[in-house]
Write a protein that holds these residues in place. Structure first.
Motif, mmCIF file in Angstrom:
data_model
loop_
_atom_site.group_PDB
_atom_site.id
_atom_site.type_symbol
_atom_site.label_atom_id
_atom_site.label_comp_id
_atom_site.label_asym_id
_atom_site.label_seq_id
_atom_site.Cartn_x
_atom_site.Cartn_y
_atom_site.Cartn_z
ATOM 1 N N LEU A 104 56.409 34.278 26.121
ATOM 2 C CA LEU A 104 56.801 35.547 26.730
ATOM 3 C C LEU A 104 55.705 36.598 26.574
ATOM 4 O O LEU A 104 55.413 37.369 27.491
ATOM 5 C CB LEU A 104 58.096 36.054 26.090
ATOM 6 N N PHE A 105 55.069 36.631 25.390
ATOM 7 C CA PHE A 105 54.095 37.680 25.092
ATOM 8 C C PHE A 105 52.748 37.473 25.768
ATOM 9 O O PHE A 105 51.983 38.429 25.919
ATOM 10 C CB PHE A 105 53.881 37.782 23.577
ATOM 11 N N LEU A 106 52.408 36.232 26.136
ATOM 12 C CA LEU A 106 51.079 35.972 26.695
ATOM 13 C C LEU A 106 50.772 36.845 27.908
ATOM 14 O O LEU A 106 49.610 37.153 28.182
ATOM 15 C CB LEU A 106 50.957 34.493 27.091
ATOM 16 N N LEU A 107 51.809 37.242 28.620
ATOM 17 C CA LEU A 107 51.604 38.054 29.813
ATOM 18 C C LEU A 107 51.253 39.506 29.475
ATOM 19 O O LEU A 107 50.507 40.162 30.205
ATOM 20 C CB LEU A 107 52.866 38.012 30.679
ATOM 21 N N THR A 108 51.788 39.996 28.358
ATOM 22 C CA THR A 108 51.749 41.425 28.060
ATOM 23 C C THR A 108 50.354 42.034 27.966
ATOM 24 O O THR A 108 50.098 43.097 28.555
ATOM 25 C CB THR A 108 52.535 41.704 26.761
ATOM 26 N N PRO A 109 49.387 41.413 27.248
ATOM 27 C CA PRO A 109 48.114 42.110 27.017
ATOM 28 C C PRO A 109 47.224 42.284 28.242
ATOM 29 O O PRO A 109 46.312 43.107 28.214
ATOM 30 C CB PRO A 109 47.413 41.209 25.972
ATOM 31 N N VAL A 110 47.445 41.491 29.311
ATOM 32 C CA VAL A 110 46.505 41.521 30.437
ATOM 33 C C VAL A 110 47.168 41.773 31.788
ATOM 34 O O VAL A 110 46.480 42.034 32.772
ATOM 35 C CB VAL A 110 45.708 40.195 30.521
ATOM 36 N N PHE A 111 48.481 41.698 31.859
ATOM 37 C CA PHE A 111 49.144 41.684 33.164
ATOM 38 C C PHE A 111 48.881 42.953 33.966
ATOM 39 O O PHE A 111 48.690 42.899 35.189
ATOM 40 C CB PHE A 111 50.648 41.459 32.995
ATOM 41 N N ALA A 112 48.869 44.098 33.294
ATOM 42 C CA ALA A 112 48.661 45.366 34.009
ATOM 43 C C ALA A 112 47.335 45.387 34.748
ATOM 44 O O ALA A 112 47.194 46.076 35.760
ATOM 45 C CB ALA A 112 48.745 46.539 33.031
ATOM 46 N N VAL A 113 46.353 44.608 34.259
ATOM 47 C CA VAL A 113 45.041 44.551 34.905
ATOM 48 C C VAL A 113 44.972 43.431 35.931
ATOM 49 O O VAL A 113 44.606 43.640 37.091
ATOM 50 C CB VAL A 113 43.927 44.389 33.846
ATOM 51 N N VAL A 114 45.345 42.200 35.519
ATOM 52 C CA VAL A 114 45.165 41.044 36.409
ATOM 53 C C VAL A 114 46.200 41.009 37.536
ATOM 54 O O VAL A 114 45.996 40.325 38.541
ATOM 55 C CB VAL A 114 45.181 39.710 35.637
ATOM 56 N N ALA A 157 57.991 44.036 36.748
ATOM 57 C CA ALA A 157 57.787 42.598 36.590
ATOM 58 C C ALA A 157 57.507 42.237 35.134
ATOM 59 O O ALA A 157 57.958 41.187 34.641
ATOM 60 C CB ALA A 157 56.634 42.136 37.483
ATOM 61 N N LEU A 158 56.778 43.095 34.433
ATOM 62 C CA LEU A 158 56.454 42.844 33.031
ATOM 63 C C LEU A 158 57.705 42.840 32.162
ATOM 64 O O LEU A 158 57.867 41.994 31.276
ATOM 65 C CB LEU A 158 55.472 43.901 32.537
ATOM 66 N N GLY A 159 58.615 43.771 32.427
ATOM 67 C CA GLY A 159 59.804 43.892 31.578
ATOM 68 C C GLY A 159 61.058 43.253 32.136
ATOM 69 O O GLY A 159 62.098 43.264 31.478
ATOM 70 N N MET A 216 56.156 47.671 25.121
ATOM 71 C CA MET A 216 55.967 47.335 26.532
ATOM 72 C C MET A 216 55.388 48.508 27.317
ATOM 73 O O MET A 216 54.527 48.321 28.180
ATOM 74 C CB MET A 216 57.292 46.883 27.149
ATOM 75 N N SER A 217 55.846 49.715 27.031
ATOM 76 C CA SER A 217 55.295 50.873 27.740
ATOM 77 C C SER A 217 53.823 51.082 27.383
ATOM 78 O O SER A 217 53.001 51.435 28.238
ATOM 79 C CB SER A 217 56.106 52.136 27.435
ATOM 80 N N LEU A 218 53.474 50.824 26.124
ATOM 81 C CA LEU A 218 52.087 50.961 25.690
ATOM 82 C C LEU A 218 51.185 49.990 26.456
ATOM 83 O O LEU A 218 50.088 50.357 26.896
ATOM 84 C CB LEU A 218 51.993 50.703 24.187
ATOM 85 N N PHE A 219 51.673 48.769 26.651
ATOM 86 C CA PHE A 219 50.815 47.771 27.285
ATOM 87 C C PHE A 219 50.896 47.788 28.807
ATOM 88 O O PHE A 219 50.257 46.958 29.461
ATOM 89 C CB PHE A 219 51.106 46.378 26.718
ATOM 90 N N VAL A 220 51.644 48.718 29.364
ATOM 91 C CA VAL A 220 51.494 48.995 30.791
ATOM 92 C C VAL A 220 50.195 49.770 31.028
ATOM 93 O O VAL A 220 49.524 49.594 32.049
ATOM 94 C CB VAL A 220 52.704 49.790 31.330
ATOM 95 N N VAL A 221 49.803 50.606 30.053
ATOM 96 C CA VAL A 221 48.639 51.479 30.244
ATOM 97 C C VAL A 221 47.421 51.097 29.401
ATOM 98 O O VAL A 221 46.286 51.362 29.801
ATOM 99 C CB VAL A 221 49.024 52.953 29.963
ATOM 100 N N GLY A 277 57.691 52.778 31.598
ATOM 101 C CA GLY A 277 56.244 52.904 31.422
ATOM 102 C C GLY A 277 55.509 52.716 32.736
ATOM 103 O O GLY A 277 54.576 53.460 33.053
ATOM 104 N N GLY A 278 55.942 51.733 33.524
ATOM 105 C CA GLY A 278 55.319 51.509 34.825
ATOM 106 C C GLY A 278 55.556 52.654 35.788
ATOM 107 O O GLY A 278 54.655 53.042 36.543
ATOM 108 N N LEU A 279 56.764 53.201 35.765
ATOM 109 C CA LEU A 279 57.094 54.316 36.649
ATOM 110 C C LEU A 279 56.228 55.541 36.330
ATOM 111 O O LEU A 279 55.690 56.188 37.226
ATOM 112 C CB LEU A 279 58.575 54.667 36.509
ATOM 113 N N LEU A 280 56.068 55.830 35.044
ATOM 114 C CA LEU A 280 55.240 56.973 34.647
ATOM 115 C C LEU A 280 53.760 56.716 34.953
ATOM 116 O O LEU A 280 53.048 57.606 35.427
ATOM 117 C CB LEU A 280 55.417 57.263 33.153
#
Length: 402
Positions: free
Chosen positions: A40-50, A66-68, A238-243, A368-371
């Protein structure tokens, strides 16, 4: 008299040791939980970029959703599947949950736009087996060693996230976003094999979720505080790793495949600095102090992040501080749930705890994504700091049991 005392002390020490069956079950279930959480976590660190490589991936609101998204279906299904495991057994429910997790991962791997990733993440979340796994741990262990076993499972979450920070950028760099989802599906298959063939069969505890009442948990003040705490922790994460990935890419000049060069020293440093705190907490039984100090640290770190987000080194320093507190809290809170929940509804208490965690994942990603979509990066940090401050106020009333 001395001989009798020595014999009693020896018998007491023996009771506090895990039996071979307890050790095997606890270790295997911790590995199962860790592998699933890593998936589940593998997506979190890079998804906002890739995600920007996919159609629709430039919309931060859709990316955050999609992340959450899996957190929403996790929250809905945790308790029903936990109760189903009481009725039909832990193993078949966990195996069925892992099948759904694998199917969702394959849909994400084959996705051609961000909306299909959202669909796959929702299906992944339907395999909500955290409560069933923790109930299986309770089945496999005696009360006097159960907290230790639960701490093993809870601690695996922090380890999984730490591993994901390093592995995720490497996998994306080698195989792309689709390859990352195939790796996640493979981890799900490994979990399925562990649940089906490796974890030893044990008798189910008589006290179960089906026999407990929701109002028992909802009326327990300390359990409510811990549920709110895990909601806050995963909302913030999750909000932190959106940005954060985008900021690290912009400020440090790192591409997504190179982010491990930042994450690895951050995680190693945070673990080194975390160890003395964990040692102090366990030896001095200072669980309440550790809880309050760690949450207070989150408040301060997150409040400083808007200032730190203009320069690479200060941002990395704040991330180290964040992960020191995060790792302590991630290991501490499940252990505290096991301590304060009466045996008659420990399983249901863990079900509510995991539901609160999943809701935090969903709300953190979505809000986090909305903001972030409105360019309000600093607002993400300040909202997280405010939420952590409310958590700190509630944590002050916590009364842990020895």
């Amino acid at each position: 008299m001395t001989t009798h005392t020595s014999s009693s002390a020896g018998a007491s020490r023996a009771r506090l040791k895990l039996t071979p069956t307890e050790r095997r079950a606890s270790v295997m279930l911790a590995i199962l939980f860790a592998a699933r959480m890593l998936g589940l976590f593998l997506l979190t660190p890079v998804f906002a970029v890739v995600a920007q490589t996919l159609p629709g991936g430039n919309d931060a609101a859709r990316v955050g959703l999609a992340l959450g998204a899996y957190g929403l279906t996790q929250a809905v299904m945790q308790i029903p599947l936990g109760m189903a495991s009481d009725r039909w057994g832990r193993r078949p429910v966990i195996v069925a949950g892992m099948v759904l997790f694998i199917v969702g991962g394959i849909i994400c791997a084959l996705a051609r736009d961000i909306d299909w990733v959202l669909v796959g993440r929702i299906i992944q979340g339907l395999g909500a087996v955290s409560a069933a796994i923790t109930a299986w741990v309770a089945d496999a262990t005696r009360p006097e060693v159960r907290t230790r076993a639960m701490a093993m499972v809870g601690g695996s979450i922090g380890i999984s996230f730490a591993a994901s920070l390093v592995l995720s950028p490497v996998l994306v760099g080698e195989f792309g976003l689709s390859g990352l989802f195939w790796a996640i599906s493979l981890l799900g298959f490994i979990c399925l094999l562990i649940a089906a063939f490796v974890v030893p069969a044990v008798p189910m505890a008589r006290a179960s979720m089906a026999q407990a009442r929701a109002r028992d948990v909802l009326g327990h003040a300390d359990l409510l505080r811990l549920n709110f705490g895990v909601f806050c922790l995963h909302f913030i994460l999750m909000s932190l790793f959106v940005v954060a990935p985008g900021l690290l890419e912009y400020l440090g000049g790192y591409k997504s495949a190179q982010l491990w060069e930042v994450y690895l020293p951050v995680i190693l440093m945070s673990f080194v600095l975390m160890v003395p705190a964990v040692f102090y907490t366990e030896t001095r039984r200072a669980h309440k102090v550790a809880l309050e100090v760690s949450v207070a640290a989150l408040v301060v770190v997150l409040a400083l992040m808007p200032l730190a987000s203009h320069s690479f080194i200060p941002l990395v320093v704040m991330l180290v501080g964040f992960f020191i507190a995060f790792n302590i809290l991630e290991a501490l809170q499940p252990s505290l749930v096991s301590r304060v929940a009466p045996p008659d509804y420990k399983g249901l208490a863990l079900g509510f705890y995991n539901t609160a965690q999943a809701l935090g994942v969903f709300m953190g990603g979505a809000i986090g994504g909305l903001l972030a979509s409105g360019g309000r990066t600093s607002t993400v940090f300040l909202l997280s700091s405010a939420l952590a401050f409310i958590w700190f106020l509630t944590a002050r009333g916590f009364k842990p049991q020895s």
